[in-house]
Design a protein around this motif. Structure first.
Motif, short mmCIF file in Angstrom:
data_model
loop_
_atom_site.label_atom_id
_atom_site.label_comp_id
_atom_site.label_asym_id
_atom_site.label_seq_id
_atom_site.Cartn_x
_atom_site.Cartn_y
_atom_site.Cartn_z
N ALA A 480 0.82 -1.22 0.00
CA ALA A 480 0.00 0.00 0.00
C ALA A 480 0.85 1.26 0.00
O ALA A 480 0.34 2.35 0.16
N ASP A 481 2.18 1.13 -0.17
CA ASP A 481 3.05 2.30 -0.13
C ASP A 481 2.94 3.14 -1.39
O ASP A 481 3.23 4.35 -1.37
N HIS A 482 2.55 2.53 -2.50
CA HIS A 482 2.49 3.25 -3.76
C HIS A 482 1.20 2.92 -4.48
O HIS A 482 0.59 1.87 -4.27
N CYS A 483 0.80 3.79 -5.34
CA CYS A 483 -0.37 3.57 -6.19
C CYS A 483 -0.15 2.33 -7.03
O CYS A 483 0.95 2.08 -7.52
N GLN A 484 -1.20 1.53 -7.21
CA GLN A 484 -1.09 0.28 -7.94
C GLN A 484 -1.29 0.44 -9.45
O GLN A 484 -1.24 -0.53 -10.18
N ALA A 485 -1.47 1.68 -9.92
CA ALA A 485 -1.68 1.94 -11.34
C ALA A 485 -0.35 2.05 -12.08
O ALA A 485 0.73 2.06 -11.47
N PRO A 497 -1.21 6.15 -2.43
CA PRO A 497 -2.65 5.94 -2.64
C PRO A 497 -3.48 6.74 -1.65
O PRO A 497 -3.02 7.09 -0.56
N LEU A 498 -4.70 7.06 -2.03
CA LEU A 498 -5.62 7.71 -1.11
C LEU A 498 -6.06 6.72 -0.03
O LEU A 498 -6.03 5.50 -0.23
N PRO A 499 -6.44 7.21 1.13
CA PRO A 499 -6.90 6.31 2.20
C PRO A 499 -8.06 5.43 1.71
O PRO A 499 -9.01 5.92 1.11
N GLY A 500 -7.93 4.12 1.96
CA GLY A 500 -8.98 3.17 1.61
C GLY A 500 -9.01 2.81 0.14
O GLY A 500 -9.95 2.14 -0.31
N SER A 501 -8.01 3.22 -0.62
CA SER A 501 -7.99 2.92 -2.05
C SER A 501 -6.57 2.51 -2.44
O SER A 501 -5.60 3.01 -1.87
N PRO A 502 -6.44 1.61 -3.41
CA PRO A 502 -5.10 1.22 -3.87
C PRO A 502 -4.52 2.23 -4.87
O PRO A 502 -3.42 2.02 -5.37
N TYR A 503 -5.31 3.28 -5.22
CA TYR A 503 -4.86 4.21 -6.26
C TYR A 503 -4.69 5.63 -5.69
O TYR A 503 -5.34 6.02 -4.70
N CYS A 504 -3.85 6.42 -6.37
CA CYS A 504 -3.64 7.83 -6.00
C CYS A 504 -4.78 8.67 -6.56
O CYS A 504 -5.66 8.16 -7.27
N TRP A 505 -4.74 10.04 -6.27
CA TRP A 505 -5.83 10.90 -6.72
C TRP A 505 -5.92 10.95 -8.24
O TRP A 505 -6.99 11.08 -8.81
N ARG A 506 -4.74 10.78 -8.96
CA ARG A 506 -4.76 10.88 -10.41
C ARG A 506 -5.37 9.66 -11.07
O ARG A 506 -5.95 9.73 -12.17
N HIS A 507 -5.22 8.47 -10.45
CA HIS A 507 -5.64 7.23 -11.10
C HIS A 507 -6.91 6.62 -10.48
O HIS A 507 -7.17 5.42 -10.68
N GLN A 508 -7.69 7.44 -9.78
CA GLN A 508 -8.94 6.91 -9.25
C GLN A 508 -9.87 6.48 -10.38
O GLN A 508 -10.00 7.21 -11.39
N PRO A 509 -10.50 5.30 -10.28
CA PRO A 509 -11.42 4.85 -11.33
C PRO A 509 -12.57 5.84 -11.49
O PRO A 509 -12.96 6.54 -10.53
N ALA A 510 -13.11 5.97 -12.66
CA ALA A 510 -14.21 6.89 -12.92
C ALA A 510 -15.38 6.56 -12.01
O ALA A 510 -15.70 5.41 -11.76
#
Length: 512
Positions: A480-485, A497-510
């Motif tokens: 969880a240290d880095h975005c999984q995208a 990644p954002l809290p509770g998500s495996p992705y950062c703010w840029r790669h959040q799913p639509a």
């Protein structure tokens, strides 16, 4: 005048043990899913089986009290007397086939002709079955398996049998090589492997050494003493006065891979597993008839192959016998397995099989009255005959048709009323049971109990697999240290990644 030659002493002993209530026949069944090409089958018998002169010879008894029986070429040999077509009565199912096997198992062969016969049984399901009967004086199990392999092909489009010898490259039957490997293993190691089920339920560690001991006399007298002084078996429902009628049954297939799986969990061999299930089946049958089983042990007469590898293709009988005590009184299948393994291991390396072979040879030149006394004495020391014969690991073809099932039954020598046979074929194992109808009229129940016992042993495999699954660590969760995208450049994203998500703010799913 036809040429004749004497039977070997051991073959003569098996001939002399013939009795109306205990016929010395090996009975086998081959099942096909389609009707046989009878013309091609007859050609197979004519050009392959009859190359063995024994199948053209009858037994004659010269005049003279001490004269040995002799093999003589039948001057009136007629193949049609040995291949008989019959139709099973409706519904043509296994019950009808078992009834036919039982009837013919109770019917003696014609001693005026060579001592074998094949019945082509039509109307068995969508196909047919072959019922083969051969007298034990012709050959033992290893030799008869060699004969079967000589009849069969490894593919359906093999050339038709012909009067001329078939070159190996034309016939392409590698199953003979398989047989040689199985026999060699049985002789040189006589230790059951996971590749093939050997003829003997009990095997010798070093048969050559045992033969040498017999020749030099070392331990020979002790072995004779153990055989002669062994007390009779206890009375059970399996022992008693025999009648003419016999009953035959066989189990459904047991996958050899399942037998091996049980062996991996328990540390037992294929033989250990099958013998444990078989012993448990006899226990269950006795309990179903209200017989006491607590603390019960009785013996099985078990063949031990003594045939040298270079004589694999020769007919005749070249095996000894040992007495294996079965722990019927042990209810727990695992405890029973370990005890059986201990008892079988104790038999390895003893000269008793060689001693028994010597006794059989002596019986072959003994007057019939004395032979009957000796057979009855040794028969009292056992309750059953048990054997297994190796079959090929791949499907065989006979007269162009695949053999779906193979099964056989051994004669109950020594006036015994129970015979158990194990045969491996094409990755499956089956149990055959032959009984005296007076003593055990329903051997199908023993075959069914064998499956129940095997299911109990398979439960051990399932438990072991469940424990192994529980103890296997789960795959590590993604970091969880880095975005999984992945970035457009194809590199892992280095944003947090954002809290509770495996992705950062840029790669959040639509939509998130």
């Amino acid at each position: 005048m036809p040429v004749s030659k004497p039977l070997s002493n051991v073959d003569a002993a098996w001939l002399g043990m013939e009795d109306p209530t205990n016929l010395m026949m090996v009975t086998g069944v081959l099942v096909f899913d389609e009707p046989l090409d009878l013309e091609r089958f007859r050609a197979t018998i004519r050009y392959r089986l009859l190359r063995h002169e024994r199948f053209r010879q009858r037994v004659i008894y010269p005049s003279g009290r001490l004269s040995k029986p002799r093999w003589e070429t039948d001057p009136n040999f007629d193949l049609s007397a040995h291949i008989i077509r019959l139709t099973l009565p409706p519904p043509g199912d296994q019950a009808a086939l078992e009834e036919m096997v039982s009837m013919l198992m109770s019917t003696p062969l014609d001693y005026t002709k060579p001592l074998w016969q094949i019945h082509v049984l039509e109307n068995f399901g969508e196909g047919c079955a072959l019922l083969v009967r051969l007298h034990h004086c012709i050959a033992d199990g290893i030799a008869l398996m060699h004969v079967l392999l000589s009849l069969a092909d490894d593919r359906p489009d093999a050339p038709w049998p012909s009067p001329e010898p078939e070159p190996e490259e034309r016939r392409r039957n590698p199953l003979s090589a398989l047989f040689r490997r199985a026999t060699s293993a049985a002789i040189t190691g006589l230790r059951l492997t996971e590749k093939v089920v050997h003829e003997s339920l009990v095997t010798l560690e070093n048969p050559a050494h045992a033969l040498q001991l017999a020749r030099t006399g070392a331990d020979f007298a002790a072995a004779v003493g153990r055989l002669a002084l062994r007390p009779p078996d206890p009375p059970t429902l399996f022992k008693g006065k025999l009648g003419v009628a016999k009953r035959a049954a066989w189990s459904g297939p047991v996958p050899l891979r399942d037998v091996k799986a049980i062996g991996r969990v328990t540390g037992g061999t294929v033989n250990d597993i099958l013998l444990t299930a078989m012993t448990g089946a006899l226990r269950r049958y006795m309990e179903s008839r209200g017989e006491p089983v607590e603390g019960l042990n009785f013996r099985a007469v078990v063949p031990v192959n003594l045939r040298p590898p270079e004589k694999a293709g020769e007919l005749g009988n070249q095996f000894g016998l040992v007495f294996l005590s079965l722990p019927i009184g042990i209810a727990d299948p695992v405890d029973r397995l370990f005890e059986l393994k201990r008892r079988m291991d104790a038999l390895k390396g003893t000269p008793e099989a060689v001693v028994a072979l010597g006794i059989l040879g002596a019986l072959g030149v003994t007057p019939q009255e004395l032979q009957n006394i000796v057979v009855n004495i040794f028969g009292a020391k056992a309750t059953a005959v048990m054997t297994n014969v190796p079959g090929p690991r791949q499907t065989l073809y006979l007269a162009g048709s695949p053999i779906r099932t193979l099964m056989f039954w051994v004669p109950q020598s020594g006036r015994l009323g129970l015979g158990v046979s194990i045969l491996s074929y094409a990755g499956e194992v089956r149990l055959g049971v032959a009984t005296d109808a007076r003593l055990v009229p329903d051997p199908q129940k023993i075959a069914a109990a064998f499956h129940d016992e095997f299911a109990s042993l398979m439960d051990l495999v399932r438990v072991a697999e469940a424990v192994e699954h529980e103890n296997t660590p789960s795959p590590a969760a993604p970091s969880a240290d880095h975005c999984q995208a992945t970035t457009r450049a194809g590199q892992p994203c280095k944003n947090k990644p954002l809290p509770g998500s495996p992705y950062c703010w840029r790669h959040q799913p639509a939509g998130e």
